[in-house]
Design an enzyme around this catalytic site. Structure first.
Site, mmCIF file in Angstrom:
data_model
loop_
_atom_site.group_PDB
_atom_site.id
_atom_site.type_symbol
_atom_site.label_atom_id
_atom_site.label_comp_id
_atom_site.label_asym_id
_atom_site.label_seq_id
_atom_site.Cartn_x
_atom_site.Cartn_y
_atom_site.Cartn_z
ATOM 1 C CD GLU A 81 56.588 4.288 12.988
ATOM 2 O OE1 GLU A 81 56.084 4.984 13.887
ATOM 3 O OE2 GLU A 81 56.135 3.170 12.656
ATOM 4 N N GLY A 98 56.516 6.410 18.042
ATOM 5 C CA GLY A 98 57.104 5.340 17.241
ATOM 6 C C GLY A 98 57.815 4.278 18.055
#
Length: 389
Positions: A243, A364
């Protein structure tokens, strides 16, 4: 440098993807940015072209390709004037679907991963909470086992595709007293009783939907537990390297796009009798940013190459996201300035890019959290090992 990582097949894929995006996506971008809704047909077109299956096994309809095809997919999505559209696509393919593939059993893969690869189902990963943010272990959403079901209560926020999704991948505490060792991962259909989702009004990423979701005594079958109970936190951590690299790649790609656009603008715009590309102050500023973006890109590619070989690159991925998102913001800020008043106009791409890019150091895992993680690794000599081998 590109030849080190990209073959002729990679380059052919890039050209094909560019053509697809220009034909099928770009004509709709302005409408989707204004309405805040990406129409369903485009998901199916992505599925038909195999773009959602790039990284997934052929057994489930995927293409099973190396990670540099994913790099190309991410980079080209950043260059069509809507990071929101890009986010909706990659959040489906590399957040929700990653968990389906890694933790889902065969039933889940057949019923959810296969149609997701085909563009028939859309997924959303539900981790962040109103009181948690980057503190994953501090989540309050809970799941209580009752007979053959789990009953889930709580809320999630900042969930990309939270409105569009057909299913959620939900992190919830099954044993709250165990802290991060008491988190589990569940698959949940979005049409179940007790689920309510409201769309958030964002500064940028206007084409994507970002939702706050509430779970009020939502019952799901016990078989929708993904993997082992209590292993949710390791599962989440396991995928953070990918990610973070995704967000780093997005950042260097939008920085590159901003520079390319600004160079084209400067070569046409005149002031005081000459092209503004001939003014030393602007030239020197731009090459500084181009150098920073290129450094990020080379570092990011190197980290992707190691991840593709199966190495655990959590430190490098964290560094990549931290640096690349900062560089992208600084680059786009300067590029907007070089357009003068036009940079502030909505009809020019820098205004939207400026807003869209700002999420990079936040989503994130915020830059501040990433610095703390790196501090533990670099200063305190803490080693992180793969959570699931």
């Amino acid at each position: 440098m590109n030849s080190i990582y990209f073959t002729e097949e990679h380059q052919a894929f890039r050209e094909s993807l560019k053509g697809f995006l220009q034909k099928e996506v770009v004509p709709h971008i302005e409408k989707w940015e204004k309405t805040g809704t990406i129409e369903r047909f485009i998901w199916e077109k992505f599925g038909e072209m195999g773009y959602f299956g790039i990284a997934y096994p052929e057994a489930y309809g995927g293409l099973g390709l190396d990670l540099f095809y994913t790099v190309i997919f991410l980079e080209e999505l950043q260059k069509i004037k809507s990071s929101g559209f890009a986010a909706a696509m990659w959040a489906n393919a590399y957040l929700a679907m990653t968990h389906l593939n890694a933790e889902g059993d065969e039933r889940i893969k057949q019923d959810y991963l296969v149609p997701s690869i085909a563009g028939k189902k859309i997924g959303a990963l539900c981790i962040s909470e109103p009181f948690g943010g980057s503190d994953v272990a501090g989540m309050r959403t809970n799941a209580v086992k009752k007979g053959d079901n789990y009953v889930i209560n709580g809320s999630k926020t900042f969930i990309t595709n939270g409105i569009y999704a057909d299913y959620y991948i939900v992190a919830a505490k099954t044993n709250p007293e165990l802290g991060n060792k008491g988190i589990s991962i569940f698959l949940m259909d979005t049409g179940l009783k007790g689920i309510s989702a409201s769309k958030l009004d964002k500064l940028g990423w206007r084409a994507s939907d970002t939702a706050e979701i509430a779970f009020d005594n939502v019952e799901i079958p016990a078989e929708n537990l993904m993997g082992e109970e209590g292993k949710g936190f390791p599962y989440i951590m396991q995928h953070f390297a990918l990610e973070r690299l995704i967000m780093a790649i997005n950042a260097h790609a939008r920085g590159e796009y901003a520079i390319d656009y600004t160079i084209e603008y400067m070569s046409q715009r005149e002031a005081f009798g000459k092209k503004i590309s001939k003014f030393q102050a602007l030239r020197h500023t731009l090459v500084e940013h181009a150098t920073d973006v290129e450094h990020c890109k080379i570092f990011n590619y190197a980290a992707v190459a190691r991840l593709d070989k199966g190495e655990y690159v959590v430190k490098e991925a964290t560094m990549a996201k931290l640096k690349s998102t900062k560089v992208a913001d600084e680059t786009i800020y300067s590029c907007l300035q070089m357009l003068g008043g036009y940079g502030y106009m909505e009809e020019y791409p820098l205004a939207r890019l400026f807003r869209d890019s700002r999420l990079g150091p936040i989503g994130g895992g915020t830059s501040e959290i990433l610095k703390e993680i790196l501090g533990k690794m670099i200063i305190d000599n803490q080693n992180y090992e793969p959570a699931v081998k």
